[in-house]
Design a protein around this motif. Structure first.
Motif, PDB file in Angstrom:
ATOM      1  N   SER A 139       0.894  -1.083   0.032  1.00 39.55           N
ATOM      2  CA  SER A 139       0.055  -0.175   0.011  1.00 39.55           C
ATOM      3  C   SER A 139       0.865   1.246  -0.009  1.00 39.55           C
ATOM      4  O   SER A 139       0.162   2.301  -0.110  1.00 39.55           O
ATOM      5  CB  SER A 139      -0.995   0.065   1.172  1.00 39.55           C
ATOM      6  N   ASP A 140       2.196   1.164   0.122  1.00 34.69           N
ATOM      7  CA  ASP A 140       3.013   2.271  -0.133  1.00 34.69           C
ATOM      8  C   ASP A 140       2.720   3.060  -1.489  1.00 34.69           C
ATOM      9  O   ASP A 140       2.680   2.224  -2.590  1.00 34.69           O
ATOM     10  CB  ASP A 140       4.804   1.943   0.135  1.00 34.69           C
ATOM     11  N   VAL A 141       2.685   4.286  -1.551  1.00 29.24           N
ATOM     12  CA  VAL A 141       2.710   4.941  -2.883  1.00 29.24           C
ATOM     13  C   VAL A 141       4.101   4.895  -3.686  1.00 29.24           C
ATOM     14  O   VAL A 141       5.176   5.404  -2.851  1.00 29.24           O
ATOM     15  CB  VAL A 141       2.375   6.376  -2.690  1.00 29.24           C
ATOM     16  N   VAL A 142       4.123   4.648  -4.733  1.00 22.23           N
ATOM     17  CA  VAL A 142       5.453   4.690  -5.607  1.00 22.23           C
ATOM     18  C   VAL A 142       5.408   5.818  -6.775  1.00 22.23           C
ATOM     19  O   VAL A 142       4.602   5.908  -7.330  1.00 22.23           O
ATOM     20  CB  VAL A 142       5.653   3.399  -6.268  1.00 22.23           C
ATOM     21  N   ILE A 143       6.597   6.482  -6.671  1.00 20.33           N
ATOM     22  CA  ILE A 143       6.578   7.372  -7.712  1.00 20.33           C
ATOM     23  C   ILE A 143       7.953   6.932  -8.559  1.00 20.33           C
ATOM     24  O   ILE A 143       8.930   7.204  -8.160  1.00 20.33           O
ATOM     25  CB  ILE A 143       6.701   8.900  -7.179  1.00 20.33           C
ATOM     26  N   THR A 155       9.922   6.975 -14.891  1.00 22.12           N
ATOM     27  CA  THR A 155       9.197   6.793 -15.951  1.00 22.12           C
ATOM     28  C   THR A 155       7.716   6.304 -16.093  1.00 22.12           C
ATOM     29  O   THR A 155       6.731   6.761 -17.027  1.00 22.12           O
ATOM     30  CB  THR A 155      10.016   5.657 -16.733  1.00 22.12           C
ATOM     31  N   LEU A 156       7.502   5.368 -15.117  1.00 23.13           N
ATOM     32  CA  LEU A 156       6.091   4.913 -15.155  1.00 23.13           C
ATOM     33  C   LEU A 156       4.858   5.817 -14.350  1.00 23.13           C
ATOM     34  O   LEU A 156       3.824   5.521 -14.393  1.00 23.13           O
ATOM     35  CB  LEU A 156       6.137   3.342 -14.371  1.00 23.13           C
ATOM     36  N   GLY A 157       5.436   6.818 -13.516  1.00 20.34           N
ATOM     37  CA  GLY A 157       4.447   7.634 -13.004  1.00 20.34           C
ATOM     38  C   GLY A 157       4.097   6.935 -11.529  1.00 20.34           C
ATOM     39  O   GLY A 157       4.749   6.326 -10.937  1.00 20.34           O
ATOM     40  N   ARG A 158       2.864   7.170 -11.166  1.00 19.94           N
ATOM     41  CA  ARG A 158       2.361   6.668  -9.778  1.00 19.94           C
ATOM     42  C   ARG A 158       1.914   5.398  -9.624  1.00 19.94           C
ATOM     43  O   ARG A 158       1.155   4.980 -10.838  1.00 19.94           O
ATOM     44  CB  ARG A 158       1.332   7.780  -9.242  1.00 19.94           C
ATOM     45  N   GLY A 159       2.218   4.882  -8.344  1.00 15.88           N
ATOM     46  CA  GLY A 159       1.468   3.207  -8.457  1.00 15.88           C
ATOM     47  C   GLY A 159       1.499   3.031  -6.807  1.00 15.88           C
ATOM     48  O   GLY A 159       2.102   3.890  -6.153  1.00 15.88           O
TER      49      GLY A 159
END
Length: 329
Positions: free
Chosen positions: A281-285, A288-292
């Motif tokens: 559930s951590d937000v990844v920035i 290249t691929l943006g937010r996830g």
């Protein structure tokens, strides 16, 4: 299924195809049943199979993301399953076919933007691990052969631009060839269980007619050149010129008797993003691929991320292009 074709019929087909200077497949596709020495029923049965293959090829081109289902439908429509189940070991062989489709679906799940051609390229790299016997020695192999194998320590050599990626391949294949070279570099670098050494040469290439430079794959893999300095190599009658490099191979490689006292050496260290740990559930920035959002932790710093615009992908959580953006609600 044999479709009523025995050794004699097969021989007739080969001879007729040879006369027309065609492969068996091309001959069956194009032949007029009336002109063959074989019964029209047999030729038409083969033509039906070839037609199904041609239709499947077109479907694969139109619906690349659906290729597992397309292939499965094609295989079973030929009557292959019924043929297998008639054999003594039919159940086991049928399970093997099902395992193949499962492998294709697994590949597509992990590589959602991949095509059937890319799947074939991937399995072409697989090698029989039984051919290699573990022992206290160094094994020299190509990247293709190394696919599917792992070793505690791996040395990837000659990571120079023009060598890896290969100049000739890039000239002949352009962007597609570069992607294939990049995929091979990934294969090479992920064979190591404990330690990975990436090496290159500082030499002058008489083939490329230039000084060799570091491969672009070094930086793309997350490595950072901390210090760039002059090489110990000097100009000589052989055409070697001063250049920048990453490793000092020793004075014995110098074209002159003495190496410069102030010659320096480039050092490569692995770059990271200073993120110590990830949680579901951590937000990844991603650059290249943006937010996830992290959906699973795979181990060895690999995290599974569901990206807003690119779907689920596995990424290296310590890669410098990845940053933590908080926690999803």
């Amino acid at each position: 299924p044999r479709r009523g074709i025995g050794e004699k019929s097969h021989l007739v087909l080969k001879k007729e195809a040879a006369v027309e200077e065609q492969s068996l497949y091309e001959y069956v596709r194009d032949v007029d049943p009336k002109k063959s020495k074989l019964p029209a029923r047999l030729i038409n049965s083969l033509k039906t199979m070839v037609t199904n293959i041609e239709i499947t090829r077109k479907e694969l081109q139109k619906n690349k993301e659906e290729f597992p289902k397309i292939l499965e439908d094609m295989i079973w429509s030929t009557g292959y399953q019924e043929h297998l189940l008639k054999e003594e070991d039919g159940d086991e062989r049928n399970d093997n076919v099902k395992a193949l489709f499962e492998d294709i679906r697994h590949f597509l799940k992990n590589n959602p933007e991949s095509s059937f051609d890319e799947y074939l390229q991937n399995i072409a790299l697989l090698s029989a691990q039984d051919e290699f016997v573990e022992g206290d020695y160094v094994t020299l192999m190509t990247v293709h052969t190394a696919k599917g194998l792992e070793y505690p320590v791996i040395f990837v050599i000659r990571l120079n631009q023009g060598v890896f990626p290969n100049d000739r391949s890039l000239k002949e294949g352009g962007v597609v060839a570069l992607e294939e070279e990049r995929r091979l570099a990934y294969v090479a670098m992920t064979r190591a269980k404990e330690k990975l050494y990436l090496t290159l040469t500082m030499d002058y290439s008489h083939v490329l007619q230039r000084n060799l430079l570091p491969s672009q794959f070094l930086k793309e893999a997350g490595n950072e050149i901390l210090v760039e300095q002059e090489n110990i190599f000097r100009s000589s009658s052989r055409g070697a010129k001063s250049q920048q490099g990453l490793f000092n191979d020793g004075d014995h490689l110098s074209f002159d008797d003495e190496a410069s006292d102030d010659s320096k050496q480039t050092v490569i260290v692995e770059a990271c993003n200073d993120v110590k740990d990830w949680n579901v559930s951590d937000v990844v920035i991603h650059k290249t691929l943006g937010r996830g959002v992290v959906t699973a932790l795979e181990g060895d710093d690999i995290i599974t991320v569901e990206f807003d615009d690119h779907g689920e992908k596995s990424v290296l959580g310590t890669h410098p292009s990845v940053a933590k953006g908080g926690h999803a609600a």
